[in-house]
Design an enzyme around this catalytic site. Sequence first.
Site, PDB file in Angstrom:
ATOM      1  N   ASN A   7      34.729 -25.643 -11.032  1.00  0.00           N
ATOM      2  CA  ASN A   7      34.128 -24.316 -10.858  1.00  0.00           C
ATOM      3  C   ASN A   7      33.089 -24.107 -11.967  1.00  0.00           C
ATOM      4  O   ASN A   7      33.435 -24.101 -13.146  1.00  0.00           O
ATOM      5  CB  ASN A   7      35.252 -23.277 -10.942  1.00  0.00           C
ATOM      6  CG  ASN A   7      34.742 -21.869 -10.741  1.00  0.00           C
ATOM      7  OD1 ASN A   7      33.693 -21.512 -11.254  1.00  0.00           O
ATOM      8  ND2 ASN A   7      35.486 -21.069 -10.011  1.00  0.00           N
ATOM      9  N   ASP A   9      30.996 -21.469 -12.301  1.00  0.00           N
ATOM     10  CA  ASP A   9      30.618 -20.065 -12.568  1.00  0.00           C
ATOM     11  C   ASP A   9      30.473 -19.801 -14.057  1.00  0.00           C
ATOM     12  O   ASP A   9      29.635 -19.019 -14.498  1.00  0.00           O
ATOM     13  CB  ASP A   9      31.710 -19.097 -12.077  1.00  0.00           C
ATOM     14  CG  ASP A   9      31.877 -19.113 -10.584  1.00  0.00           C
ATOM     15  OD1 ASP A   9      31.023 -19.684  -9.890  1.00  0.00           O
ATOM     16  OD2 ASP A   9      32.883 -18.549 -10.114  1.00  0.00           O
ATOM     17  N   HIS A  10      31.326 -20.464 -14.831  1.00  0.00           N
ATOM     18  CA  HIS A  10      31.378 -20.175 -16.269  1.00  0.00           C
ATOM     19  C   HIS A  10      30.128 -20.654 -16.998  1.00  0.00           C
ATOM     20  O   HIS A  10      29.794 -20.143 -18.054  1.00  0.00           O
ATOM     21  CB  HIS A  10      32.650 -20.772 -16.867  1.00  0.00           C
ATOM     22  CG  HIS A  10      33.866 -20.370 -16.074  1.00  0.00           C
ATOM     23  ND1 HIS A  10      34.493 -19.171 -16.257  1.00  0.00           N
ATOM     24  CD2 HIS A  10      34.499 -20.983 -15.051  1.00  0.00           C
ATOM     25  CE1 HIS A  10      35.495 -19.074 -15.386  1.00  0.00           C
ATOM     26  NE2 HIS A  10      35.510 -20.159 -14.639  1.00  0.00           N
ATOM     27  N   HIS A  43      31.123 -19.037  -7.078  1.00  0.00           N
ATOM     28  CA  HIS A  43      31.491 -17.731  -6.537  1.00  0.00           C
ATOM     29  C   HIS A  43      30.269 -16.827  -6.618  1.00  0.00           C
ATOM     30  O   HIS A  43      29.831 -16.476  -7.710  1.00  0.00           O
ATOM     31  CB  HIS A  43      32.655 -17.164  -7.373  1.00  0.00           C
ATOM     32  CG  HIS A  43      33.182 -15.846  -6.892  1.00  0.00           C
ATOM     33  ND1 HIS A  43      34.248 -15.223  -7.492  1.00  0.00           N
ATOM     34  CD2 HIS A  43      32.821 -15.042  -5.865  1.00  0.00           C
ATOM     35  CE1 HIS A  43      34.505 -14.090  -6.877  1.00  0.00           C
ATOM     36  NE2 HIS A  43      33.644 -13.946  -5.886  1.00  0.00           N
ATOM     37  N   ARG A  45      29.151 -13.430  -6.418  1.00  0.00           N
ATOM     38  CA  ARG A  45      29.733 -12.090  -6.390  1.00  0.00           C
ATOM     39  C   ARG A  45      28.737 -11.077  -5.856  1.00  0.00           C
ATOM     40  O   ARG A  45      27.526 -11.273  -5.957  1.00  0.00           O
ATOM     41  CB  ARG A  45      30.144 -11.670  -7.808  1.00  0.00           C
ATOM     42  CG  ARG A  45      31.428 -12.302  -8.265  1.00  0.00           C
ATOM     43  CD  ARG A  45      31.770 -11.867  -9.674  1.00  0.00           C
ATOM     44  NE  ARG A  45      33.116 -12.276  -9.999  1.00  0.00           N
ATOM     45  CZ  ARG A  45      34.182 -11.503  -9.854  1.00  0.00           C
ATOM     46  NH1 ARG A  45      34.066 -10.263  -9.432  1.00  0.00           N
ATOM     47  NH2 ARG A  45      35.375 -11.958 -10.151  1.00  0.00           N
ATOM     48  N   ARG A  49      26.858 -11.300 -10.859  1.00  0.00           N
ATOM     49  CA  ARG A  49      26.998 -11.246 -12.322  1.00  0.00           C
ATOM     50  C   ARG A  49      26.931 -12.617 -12.996  1.00  0.00           C
ATOM     51  O   ARG A  49      26.680 -12.714 -14.171  1.00  0.00           O
ATOM     52  CB  ARG A  49      28.268 -10.514 -12.690  1.00  0.00           C
ATOM     53  CG  ARG A  49      29.494 -11.363 -12.855  1.00  0.00           C
ATOM     54  CD  ARG A  49      30.501 -10.623 -13.698  1.00  0.00           C
ATOM     55  NE  ARG A  49      31.067  -9.515 -12.957  1.00  0.00           N
ATOM     56  CZ  ARG A  49      32.373  -9.363 -12.778  1.00  0.00           C
ATOM     57  NH1 ARG A  49      33.210 -10.223 -13.291  1.00  0.00           N
ATOM     58  NH2 ARG A  49      32.847  -8.342 -12.100  1.00  0.00           N
ATOM     59  N   GLU A  70      33.005 -19.684  -2.876  1.00  0.00           N
ATOM     60  CA  GLU A  70      33.974 -18.580  -3.016  1.00  0.00           C
ATOM     61  C   GLU A  70      33.288 -17.271  -2.707  1.00  0.00           C
ATOM     62  O   GLU A  70      32.184 -17.023  -3.218  1.00  0.00           O
ATOM     63  CB  GLU A  70      34.451 -18.509  -4.459  1.00  0.00           C
ATOM     64  CG  GLU A  70      35.802 -19.087  -4.686  1.00  0.00           C
ATOM     65  CD  GLU A  70      36.211 -18.887  -6.130  1.00  0.00           C
ATOM     66  OE1 GLU A  70      36.012 -17.793  -6.689  1.00  0.00           O
ATOM     67  OE2 GLU A  70      36.714 -19.846  -6.703  1.00  0.00           O
ATOM     68  N   THR A 101      38.659 -13.261 -10.979  1.00  0.00           N
ATOM     69  CA  THR A 101      39.486 -12.913  -9.823  1.00  0.00           C
ATOM     70  C   THR A 101      40.926 -12.682 -10.287  1.00  0.00           C
ATOM     71  O   THR A 101      41.541 -13.587 -10.846  1.00  0.00           O
ATOM     72  CB  THR A 101      39.439 -14.053  -8.785  1.00  0.00           C
ATOM     73  OG1 THR A 101      38.087 -14.431  -8.602  1.00  0.00           O
ATOM     74  CG2 THR A 101      40.028 -13.605  -7.466  1.00  0.00           C
ATOM     75  N   GLU A 151      44.473 -21.653  -1.016  1.00  0.00           N
ATOM     76  CA  GLU A 151      44.440 -22.009  -2.432  1.00  0.00           C
ATOM     77  C   GLU A 151      45.470 -21.127  -3.114  1.00  0.00           C
ATOM     78  O   GLU A 151      45.379 -19.894  -3.052  1.00  0.00           O
ATOM     79  CB  GLU A 151      43.051 -21.780  -3.031  1.00  0.00           C
ATOM     80  CG  GLU A 151      43.038 -22.131  -4.522  1.00  0.00           C
ATOM     81  CD  GLU A 151      41.633 -22.147  -5.133  1.00  0.00           C
ATOM     82  OE1 GLU A 151      40.660 -22.475  -4.425  1.00  0.00           O
ATOM     83  OE2 GLU A 151      41.534 -21.830  -6.327  1.00  0.00           O
ATOM     84  N   HIS A 191      43.230 -21.483 -10.884  1.00  0.00           N
ATOM     85  CA  HIS A 191      43.090 -20.278 -11.708  1.00  0.00           C
ATOM     86  C   HIS A 191      43.932 -20.403 -12.974  1.00  0.00           C
ATOM     87  O   HIS A 191      45.154 -20.491 -12.904  1.00  0.00           O
ATOM     88  CB  HIS A 191      43.481 -18.987 -10.981  1.00  0.00           C
ATOM     89  CG  HIS A 191      42.713 -17.809 -11.507  1.00  0.00           C
ATOM     90  ND1 HIS A 191      42.971 -17.257 -12.724  1.00  0.00           N
ATOM     91  CD2 HIS A 191      41.653 -17.135 -10.995  1.00  0.00           C
ATOM     92  CE1 HIS A 191      42.109 -16.271 -12.940  1.00  0.00           C
ATOM     93  NE2 HIS A 191      41.293 -16.175 -11.904  1.00  0.00           N
ATOM     94  N   GLY A 213      37.892 -24.304 -13.750  1.00  0.00           N
ATOM     95  CA  GLY A 213      36.597 -23.941 -14.311  1.00  0.00           C
ATOM     96  C   GLY A 213      36.600 -23.715 -15.807  1.00  0.00           C
ATOM     97  O   GLY A 213      36.055 -24.497 -16.575  1.00  0.00           O
ATOM     98  N   HIS A 214      37.234 -22.632 -16.231  1.00  0.00           N
ATOM     99  CA  HIS A 214      37.073 -22.167 -17.609  1.00  0.00           C
ATOM    100  C   HIS A 214      37.399 -23.231 -18.655  1.00  0.00           C
ATOM    101  O   HIS A 214      36.645 -23.423 -19.605  1.00  0.00           O
ATOM    102  CB  HIS A 214      37.938 -20.913 -17.823  1.00  0.00           C
ATOM    103  CG  HIS A 214      37.776 -20.329 -19.177  1.00  0.00           C
ATOM    104  ND1 HIS A 214      36.691 -19.571 -19.527  1.00  0.00           N
ATOM    105  CD2 HIS A 214      38.535 -20.432 -20.279  1.00  0.00           C
ATOM    106  CE1 HIS A 214      36.793 -19.224 -20.786  1.00  0.00           C
ATOM    107  NE2 HIS A 214      37.898 -19.731 -21.276  1.00  0.00           N
TER     108      HIS A 214
HETATM  109  N1  PXP Z   1      40.050 -20.626  -7.911  1.00  0.00           N
HETATM  110  C1  PXP Z   1      39.604 -19.370  -7.683  1.00  0.00           C
HETATM  111  C2  PXP Z   1      39.770 -18.819  -6.318  1.00  0.00           C
HETATM  112  C3  PXP Z   1      38.976 -18.619  -8.703  1.00  0.00           C
HETATM  113  O1  PXP Z   1      38.542 -17.379  -8.446  1.00  0.00           O
HETATM  114  C4  PXP Z   1      38.819 -19.200  -9.970  1.00  0.00           C
HETATM  115  C5  PXP Z   1      38.168 -18.418 -11.068  1.00  0.00           C
HETATM  116  O2  PXP Z   1      36.815 -18.343 -10.936  1.00  0.00           O
HETATM  117  C6  PXP Z   1      39.287 -20.518 -10.153  1.00  0.00           C
HETATM  118  C7  PXP Z   1      39.906 -21.195  -9.120  1.00  0.00           C
HETATM  119  C8  PXP Z   1      39.113 -21.232 -11.458  1.00  0.00           C
HETATM  120  O3  PXP Z   1      39.803 -20.554 -12.458  1.00  0.00           O
HETATM  121  P1  PXP Z   1      39.577 -20.967 -13.956  1.00  0.00           P
HETATM  122  O4  PXP Z   1      38.172 -20.676 -14.300  1.00  0.00           O
HETATM  123  O5  PXP Z   1      40.554 -20.096 -14.688  1.00  0.00           O
HETATM  124  O6  PXP Z   1      39.884 -22.427 -14.072  1.00  0.00           O
END
Ligand code: PXP
Length: 239
Positions: A7, A9-10, A43, A45, A49, A70, A101, A151, A191, A213-214
């Site tokens: 992921n 997004d970060h 994702h 949004r 953002r 997403e 999320t 998921e 997540h 992701g994070h």
């Molecule tokens: N899956 C979903 C549906 C999410 O919303 C997220 C967070 O963006 C993740 C996985 C990944 O989570 P994390 O960034 O905590 O690894």
Amino acid sequence: MVKLGVNIDHVATIRQARGGVEPDPVAAAVIAELAGADSITIHLREDRRHINDRDVRLLNRTIKTRMNFEMAATEEMQKIALEILPHSVCIVPEKREELTTEGGLDVLKQKEYLTQYIKPFMEKGIIVSLFIDPSVEQVKAASETGAEFIELHTGRYSEVFSTKKEDDAFNELRHAAKLANELGLVVNAGHGLNYWNVKRILIIPDLYELNIGHTIVSRSVLVGMEKAIKDMKKILAVK
Ligand code: PXP
């Protein structure tokens, strides 16, 4: 071996801190794929953002593995997804004020709506995944919508990892995954997973993909994205 969805997004969140153009999530996706990511999750949004429309457009042309898109179950997102035709969509709940999320989709409450909502995707051959909490009711409701994938939200497990509550949270995930498999659903999870708590998740049989992701982006800041992804792939290969 369970697949690794990265992921990114970060990466866009870091870009957003200065409102400029770096780091570029498109470059991150390229490096992630070269390092072994099996898919890329973004994702988009409602408030744009982090990931924005430019990212979606470019990523759609550059991702070589699979794009997992997403999105909230809104009319606007449905229109965008049907234009870009990602490999899969993952339907998530979305609240403006949340940092990330927060919970899973309440499929039970919106079963009829979601059943209709996901039909156009399936007609176009796009895989539909529903992001849900690991509860029996939500798994059953998800299977009744016609979605092929779920998921499982690993947020609670991640939060209580290494405390007395870890076993309960882990068992919830394990039972939910087992039931989902019995109902014919393909099971992803994600997540809050990191380089430490992910190891126990690998005990759960028949998980298809973990979306992470994070922790990967955090490690990338220190050691580079290639190494961060290879480190995670090495852990997933141990199973
Ligand atoms: N899956 C979903 C549906 C999410 O919303 C997220 C967070 O963006 C993740 C996985 C990944 O989570 P994390 O960034 O905590 O690894």
